[in-house]
Design a protein around this motif. Structure first.
Motif, mmCIF file in Angstrom:
data_model
loop_
_atom_site.group_PDB
_atom_site.id
_atom_site.type_symbol
_atom_site.label_atom_id
_atom_site.label_comp_id
_atom_site.label_asym_id
_atom_site.label_seq_id
_atom_site.Cartn_x
_atom_site.Cartn_y
_atom_site.Cartn_z
ATOM 1 N N MET B 81 0.849 -1.197 0.000
ATOM 2 C CA MET B 81 0.000 0.000 0.000
ATOM 3 C C MET B 81 0.884 1.246 0.000
ATOM 4 O O MET B 81 2.066 1.199 0.313
ATOM 5 C CB MET B 81 -0.905 0.001 1.218
ATOM 6 N N ALA B 131 -7.027 2.895 5.851
ATOM 7 C CA ALA B 131 -7.172 1.479 5.530
ATOM 8 C C ALA B 131 -8.621 1.032 5.687
ATOM 9 O O ALA B 131 -9.104 0.189 4.928
ATOM 10 C CB ALA B 131 -6.253 0.653 6.431
ATOM 11 N N LYS B 134 -10.435 1.910 2.741
ATOM 12 C CA LYS B 134 -9.987 1.077 1.630
ATOM 13 C C LYS B 134 -10.640 -0.306 1.668
ATOM 14 O O LYS B 134 -11.174 -0.760 0.668
ATOM 15 C CB LYS B 134 -8.464 0.932 1.679
ATOM 16 N N ASN B 140 -9.536 4.161 -2.913
ATOM 17 C CA ASN B 140 -8.090 4.141 -3.145
ATOM 18 C C ASN B 140 -7.371 4.969 -2.081
ATOM 19 O O ASN B 140 -7.740 6.102 -1.799
ATOM 20 C CB ASN B 140 -7.796 4.706 -4.526
ATOM 21 N N GLU B 141 -6.311 4.377 -1.494
ATOM 22 C CA GLU B 141 -5.672 5.025 -0.354
ATOM 23 C C GLU B 141 -4.990 6.344 -0.718
ATOM 24 O O GLU B 141 -4.859 7.223 0.126
ATOM 25 C CB GLU B 141 -4.685 4.079 0.338
ATOM 26 N N SER B 144 -7.755 9.072 -0.419
ATOM 27 C CA SER B 144 -8.172 9.367 0.951
ATOM 28 C C SER B 144 -7.029 9.988 1.750
ATOM 29 O O SER B 144 -7.240 10.887 2.561
ATOM 30 C CB SER B 144 -8.702 8.101 1.638
ATOM 31 N N SER B 240 -7.926 -7.865 5.260
ATOM 32 C CA SER B 240 -8.441 -6.555 5.664
ATOM 33 C C SER B 240 -7.841 -6.108 6.991
ATOM 34 O O SER B 240 -7.384 -4.976 7.122
ATOM 35 C CB SER B 240 -9.956 -6.593 5.801
#
Lengths: 510, 357
Positions: B81, B131, B134, B140-141, B144, B240
């Motif tokens: 990420m 996260a 996401k 999409n990180e 954000s 996750s």
């Protein structure tokens, strides 16, 4: 008629990577209008050799001759100029572009400042007709089938003036019907004077299409044979260097109690349609159940639902008395299910991890490997060593990423890991995809050994031969439903083929 | 000795080194074109760094936030990420530390510890948000992160103005002395350079990062997810929650940057129009350091020294300090595009081969 001229000749090619010898003193001659198969196990050095011909690697020793002239093949562009085209196993196409746009990419015909798509398109159409490729130049790549994409790659080499076409494992990604079509295209190309090299380890295709076959083992040429004077057995033995058995030896099954029971299972596919539509079947302990069917009839969704990787809409999955519907993969695994996944690169392995790191992928959290959050590196290494030894996995070293291992050895590592979990049920999805004869034999033996140990084995395969050889009982999947159930000794390829096409059992004769 | 040889043969070692050399050389060429003396410029840069104990101390002070920013970005990179939101996490960390330091009364030492923990928590929660968006909503990180950077900045403005405004200035009130983490006697030893407990905590975090990544179950999971999410899922990992955990840690490290700056260096928080940029520098540090603990340490040392030394360059050789920004950019360019360096090496090798034959 005069002897056809030699269009490509390799003389004494040796290629070393550091201390590793990939090719040793290889000589090879390709005649005009010939289909020449290059046969060898994974890691035998076929691809290295072809990459040398295509200018991607430089030979350490030896020379390359094209049309009787010695040439320095230092870049792929040089190879293309000399009329050599290569179709790689993984296509190099831009998905949202049309066929024409893909083919001219990098050498666009210009009219003034604009790209002259029209003339390119008509030239492509003409080539396509000449060789019976049946490609629509205006179709977008993302909308055409894999087999059609491959023809676009072939067309691309022809468009660039290739007289020698190299096909690297061309049938690995194709359905049986597409394979038949490809073989016909290859014959057509050869009859129009093109010379073709096909890299493969599938004997059936060689027998069907090739004129000559050069066998490579451990980087050396073992023999060059005229195919029509040879037999699959002879080729296979030359490839692996020992006798091979095509029929897998196995004793009769001794099935015990049902260990996996699936009832009225419904699972949705990625597109939202019901991909598995009311399946019911059982796998008993000590039995291999083969799931036959053409790819895309719900096999992938069925396996994912069984192993907890996809949501079950309706139905029951009973694993030796435990309900595992919509449990996480971890819980399903702990309940006694092991899974050899269909795509070993996507699911089965972390390619950038080392052998020990992959060996512990399913069990890393267990107390023998992790205490208080700290991992025991030595325990992982000794586990990996155990797998390497007992499954004869050939690796350059424990500390290299598994990416560097051949497909067969990667698969052995997965099988070692999954069997070591001592499952009650083993799910094997396409376990021999892309493997050579020797490795296939090994995988089949292991599956049968698991069965003999009283495990239930569910074998999902698109290869009828595999199902007929290994399974004790066969169910046929079509459109997410079971259209027939039979036994290998009570059926034949024709009957199974009809069921795979959707005809229900007992629809005709019998 | 053999180990060293093997190490030097690895791409991950020589690509950064070559990048640095290319960066410095191109910087010198540009200075020559501009009519400056590159030798004088670089020597005054080095002189500035080692000129006095004060300068050495301040160089170190410059390096500390870069190490943290590099680690914050690196841990997210390893998990597959991109944390481009370290900026916002720094602001939230500063704010958390400032609130504890300014609005609460606690005995010395305890006050500092509580402020550090709250600062890290603020940053961590701010990171975890990214996260959560996401994995729960598929956001999409990068998007954000960038939005949260600005939200954090304006939250800090509102909070400072409402509760801790210092009349007539555009900054907050000072933290209480009891919350300061500056080490007075060490600062005195370094002639007033602002040395604080964060220096030592950073060393622990560096070592902790190495252990977490390479020795723990959680680091193994993080790397598995980063390399191949599908295989991690197949192996029964909860992808996750691993993503949320990773971003929490990343954000907490980012939060510590702001915490240390408030508690150990400035003692207040400015109402600035923009964020500091340290978080973005962290991306460069992580890239050059190839996401490893040692690499991040070395690359942040290099960048910190270059940044600090650049002031001496403009003073001693009249070269604008922007030249150093350019040098750093060139280093990053080549480190991030190793293909370019491989091409050079290949050309070089071929040439020397031809000369041999």
């Amino acid at each position: 008629m005069a002897q056809p001229e030699t269009v490509l000749e390799l003389k004494g090619i040796t290629k070393r990577f550091g201390e590793v010898v990939a090719n040793e003193d290889i000589s090879f001659a390709l005649k005009k209008g010939e289909i020449h198969a290059l046969l060898g196990e994974n890691g035998a050095g076929k691809s290295t050799l072809m990459n040398i011909v295509f200018g991607l690697y430089q030979p350490t020793e030896g020379s390359i001759w094209v049309n009787g002239q010695e040439v320095l093949m230092d870049t792929p562009n040089r190879a293309i100029d000399l009329g050599i085209g290569m179709v790689h196993q993984h296509f190099k196409l831009v998905q949202p572009f049309t066929v024409t746009e893909n083919i001219i990419l990098g050498m666009e015909p210009k009219s003034g400042l604009r790209t002259d798509l029209k003339s390119a398109s008509s030239k492509i159409r003409q080539l396509s007709e000449q060789y019976g490729l049946n490609v629509d130049p205006s179709a977008k790549i993302e909308n055409i089938s894999v087999g059609m994409q491959q023809r676009v790659e072939i067309l691309k080499t022809l468009y660039r003036g290739a007289d020698i076409v190299i096909l690297d494992e061309p049938t690995a990604v194709l359905t049986p019907q597409e394979i038949t079509e490809l073989l016909a295209i290859m014959k057509r190309l050869a009859s129009e004077g093109k010379s073709i090299i096909i890299i493969t380890h599938k004997l059936k295709e060689i027998m069907e299409v090739a004129d000559t076959c050069t066998i490579i083992r451990r980087g050396r040429v073992i023999d060059s044979v005229v195919v029509k004077d040879s037999s699959p057995r002879e080729l296979a033995e030359k490839m692996v260097g020992r006798e091979v058995r095509f029929k897998t030896d196995k004793s009769a099954a001794d099935p015990k109690q049902p260990i996996l029971s699936v009832k009225d299972l419904k699972v949705r596919g990625d597109n939202g349609q019901m991909a598995v539509d009311g399946l019911s079947f059982q796998v008993r302990a000590g039995e291999i159940v083969g799931v036959a069917g053409v790819d895309g009839n719900g096999q992938a969704e069925l396996i994912e639902a069984l192993t907890g990787m996809r949501r079950v809409e309706e139905g029951e999955i009973d694993l030796d008395g435990v309900n595992v519907v919509n449990k996480t993969p971890r819980v399903v695994g702990q309940s006694g299910m092991s899974h050899i996944p269909q795509d070993r690169h996507k699911h089965g392995l972390v390619l950038d991890f080392t052998v020990p790191e992959n060996a512990i992928l399913q069990t890393y959290y267990k107390p023998e490997l992790t205490k208080g959050g700290l991992m025991d590196h030595n325990a992982a290494v000794s586990l990996a060593e155990k797998y390497v030894k007992s499954f004869d996995i050939r690796i350059p070293g424990l500390d290299v990423p598994v990416r560097a291992m051949s497909g067969g050895n990667q698969q052995k590592l997965i099988i070692a890991r999954e069997i070591d979990r001592r499952p009650k049920v083993l799910i094997a999805a396409q376990p021999t995809r892309g493997l050579d004869v020797g490795a296939i034999e090994f995988v089949h033996k292991e599956l049968i050994a698991e069965r003999n140990n009283g495990k239930g084995v569910l074998l999902v395969s698109f290869e009828l031969e595999e199902i007929m050889n290994v399974a004790d009982r066969i169910i046929v999947l079509f459109n997410g439903q079971i259209v027939g159930e039979t036994y290998p000794d009570q059926t034949n390829d024709q009957e199974l083929g009809l069921m795979m096409a959707g005809r229900r059992q007992g629809g005709d004769s019998n | 000795m053999n180990n060293l040889k093997r190490l030097l043969r690895q791409e991950s070692v020589w690509i950064p080194i070559i990048s640095i050399v290319i960066g410095i050389v191109i910087g010198a060429i540009v200075m020559l074109i501009g009519g400056y003396d590159p030798l004088l410029a670089y020597s005054s840069l080095v002189q500035k760094i080692f000129g006095s104990v004060y300068d050495v101390g301040e160089t170190l002070r410059q390096i500390v936030p870069l190490i943290l920013a590099g680690l914050a970005v690196a841990i997210a990179f390893r998990g597959g990420m991109f944390n481009i939101g370290v900026e916002g996490q720094i602001v939230m960390g500063s704010l958390g530390a400032l609130m504890v330091g300014n609005m609460i009364d606690l005995p010395p030492i305890i006050h500092g510890i509580v402020a550090i923990i709250v600062g890290a928590l603020f940053g961590g929660i701010w990171g975890a948000l990214v996260a959560i968006f996401k994995v729960k909503r598929g956001l999409n990180e990068v998007i954000s992160c960038i939005m949260l950077n600005w939200i954090a900045l304006y939250i800090s403005h509102i909070t400072i103005k409402a509760f801790m405004a210092e009349a007539g200035t555009s900054r907050s009130q000072m933290i209480h002395d009891s919350a300061s983490i500056q080490i007075q006697w060490l600062s005195d030893l370094f002639n007033g350079a602002r040395i604080h407990w964060g220096f030592f905590i950073v060393i622990f975090i560096l070592i902790g990062y190495y252990y977490y990544m390479n020795r723990t179950k959680w680091g193994y999971e993080l790397r598995a997810v980063g390399y191949n999410k599908h295989a991690a899922e197949y192996a029964g990992m909860n992808v996750s929650s691993i993503a949320i955990r990773t971003f929490f840690i990343s954000g907490a490290i980012g939060g510590l940057i702001g915490t240390f700056e408030v508690l150990g260096v400035f003692k207040y928080m400015a109402i600035a129009a923009n964020t500091s940029g340290t978080g973005f520098d962290g991306i460069a540090v992580a890239l050059l350091g190839m996401n490893s603990a040692l690499g991040v340490f070395l690359s942040s040392t290099l960048f910190g020294a270059l940044y600090y030394g650049a002031q001496g360059m403009s003073f001693g050789a009249d070269v604008p300090p922007e030249v150093i920004k350019m040098v750093i950019s060139i280093i990053i360019f080549f480190a991030a595009a190793p293909g370019a360096i491989r091409m050079f090496i290949k050309m070089f090798k071929r040439k020397s081969k031809r000369e041999e034959g």
